[in-house]
Design an enzyme around this catalytic site. Sequence first.
Site, PDB file in Angstrom:
ATOM      1  N   HIS A 136       0.863  -1.189   0.000  1.00 49.66           N
ATOM      2  CA  HIS A 136       0.000   0.000   0.000  1.00 49.66           C
ATOM      3  C   HIS A 136       0.897   1.236   0.000  1.00 49.66           C
ATOM      4  O   HIS A 136       1.293   1.755   1.033  1.00 49.66           O
ATOM      5  CB  HIS A 136      -0.903  -0.029   1.233  1.00 49.66           C
ATOM      6  CG  HIS A 136      -1.948   1.055   1.261  1.00 49.66           C
ATOM      7  ND1 HIS A 136      -3.163   0.907   1.889  1.00 49.66           N
ATOM      8  CD2 HIS A 136      -1.968   2.310   0.739  1.00 49.66           C
ATOM      9  CE1 HIS A 136      -3.870   2.016   1.764  1.00 49.66           C
ATOM     10  NE2 HIS A 136      -3.155   2.893   1.071  1.00 49.66           N
ATOM     11  N   HIS A 316      -9.491   1.012  -1.358  1.00 51.75           N
ATOM     12  CA  HIS A 316      -9.484   1.635  -0.038  1.00 51.75           C
ATOM     13  C   HIS A 316     -10.914   1.531   0.516  1.00 51.75           C
ATOM     14  O   HIS A 316     -11.876   1.907  -0.164  1.00 51.75           O
ATOM     15  CB  HIS A 316      -9.122   3.112  -0.128  1.00 51.75           C
ATOM     16  CG  HIS A 316      -7.663   3.377  -0.385  1.00 51.75           C
ATOM     17  ND1 HIS A 316      -6.973   2.805  -1.397  1.00 51.75           N
ATOM     18  CD2 HIS A 316      -6.772   4.175   0.283  1.00 51.75           C
ATOM     19  CE1 HIS A 316      -5.710   3.224  -1.371  1.00 51.75           C
ATOM     20  NE2 HIS A 316      -5.564   4.061  -0.368  1.00 51.75           N
ATOM     21  N   GLU A 319     -11.307   3.390   5.738  1.00 49.97           N
ATOM     22  CA  GLU A 319     -10.282   4.312   6.274  1.00 49.97           C
ATOM     23  C   GLU A 319     -11.026   5.379   7.083  1.00 49.97           C
ATOM     24  O   GLU A 319     -10.815   5.527   8.266  1.00 49.97           O
ATOM     25  CB  GLU A 319      -9.476   4.930   5.131  1.00 49.97           C
ATOM     26  CG  GLU A 319      -8.367   5.884   5.597  1.00 49.97           C
ATOM     27  CD  GLU A 319      -7.611   6.529   4.428  1.00 49.97           C
ATOM     28  OE1 GLU A 319      -8.123   6.502   3.279  1.00 49.97           O
ATOM     29  OE2 GLU A 319      -6.516   7.091   4.673  1.00 49.97           O
ATOM     30  N   ASP A 397       1.789   4.017   2.848  1.00 49.53           N
ATOM     31  CA  ASP A 397       0.751   4.846   2.234  1.00 49.53           C
ATOM     32  C   ASP A 397       1.357   6.010   1.433  1.00 49.53           C
ATOM     33  O   ASP A 397       1.543   5.894   0.232  1.00 49.53           O
ATOM     34  CB  ASP A 397      -0.239   5.348   3.291  1.00 49.53           C
ATOM     35  CG  ASP A 397      -1.621   5.681   2.741  1.00 49.53           C
ATOM     36  OD1 ASP A 397      -1.849   5.441   1.546  1.00 49.53           O
ATOM     37  OD2 ASP A 397      -2.470   6.161   3.513  1.00 49.53           O
TER      38      ASP A 397
END
Length: 456
Positions: A136, A316, A319, A397
């Site tokens: 990721h 995603h 989150e 990320d």
Amino acid sequence: MSQALGGRHDKPGRMDESEQLKQVEPGQVRIAEPGCHQRGIEQQQWCIGGGDNRLTLADRLGCPVAVTQPAAGMAGMDRGQGQSSAGHIHRDRTELERRARAGQAVDRGASPVQRQSMTNPARNALIARLPKAELHLHIEGSLEPELLFALAQRNGVSIPFDSVEAVRAAYSFSNLQDFLDIYYQGMSVLLTEQDFYDLTWAYLERAADDNVRHVEIFFDPQGHTERGVAFDTVVDGIERALKQGEAELGISYRLIMCFLRHLSEDEAFATLEQALPHLHRIHGVGLDSSEVGHPPAKFQRVFAKARELGLHVTAHAGEEGPPEYVHEALDLLEVERIDHGNRALEDAALVQRIAEEGLTLTVCPLSNLRLCVIGDIAESPVRRMLDLSLKATVNSDDPAYFGGYINDNFRAIADALDLSEAEIVKLVENSFTGSFLPMADQIQHLAEIAEVAGGR
Ligand code: ADE
Ligand code: ZN
């Protein structure tokens, strides 16, 4: 445009009022990360996005960095001198400029990484030695301020900061949207194939230092094509670096093209169509950008088409968005793994399903902290995921924006969650078994992990 992919698909995204961004209200803040409350009030006054997903990408890209001279060698660029790199729409005060003018040098004290990484040298040494996969990573989120400056200069793009320190000081966010506003603006210095190569190569060299052996890299083509940068320019530059990384650094790779979920389904279909000549070098599709108000359902048909084309699929989910979005990612998009997945933990049935199906979650601890998804690194979902036997992985990320690469993320949670060596080993094993590598390669990596772990 989208006809070759099955025609138009107009289906408005649902906007669930009760699930609007977890806006940080003054008085409702969590205090462990200074940016989480310090930016809360300001954001209401200035933030151009602030969760308002009605802004187009052109709006978001509108003149954070105005091009002062046409850049040499801008393949695919179609704009005149003096136009913004976003094309047409100018905005008086952009988020980057506002932060530069505010001289936003928030004293954040020791960074989470600095605070956390001193306590257990043996554990830190194990983290450093273990081979790992990063699943990721947004390549545009690895744009360090030093490279931002260098590219701005090379391309004749002006940026409203006079030092690298000033840029870093502006990287203080109170939620996902707050970050995305800056992230899209930062992309404006990326114009040529060489820029995308330099960006990717810098990340790979840094990843190699952390013993990363395999990367599955996200890129956001729509963030570039909307600015007039050709799709080929983006993929050519990224792929050139990835190939070199495989040959010279021994890092294997997969490339995952993300759809920006704040844009329309039609735009996602158009992007998939642009990718068709490149399918031999794009391995999967993902879904990123502003989550709340843009549920996976909005992209059900484009993901179905991507799967039909043989692409891997991930998204995603959870989150900032509710557990329902994770359900949708699984049921409607049929994702093979879940990026983040924090809020899946709110739903016991969903947890059970994720465990039973052995789904991989790509968790990003420092990102969660910096975007106020958690109030303290000790709240990282990795602890509960491990305890629930969920297949968690650790990832960075957008490391340039969140203050740490993969080993920084490992060290931060290892100390805060008091991870055992066995748990750290499990997390790196998960990174390979959750990857899109063939089984034989996964087994080889697991053997090497066992060797390193056995020798500790
Ligand atoms: N794009 C880059 N980083 C992201 C994140 N953490 N969530 C959603 N979209 C993103
Ligand atoms: Zn992400």
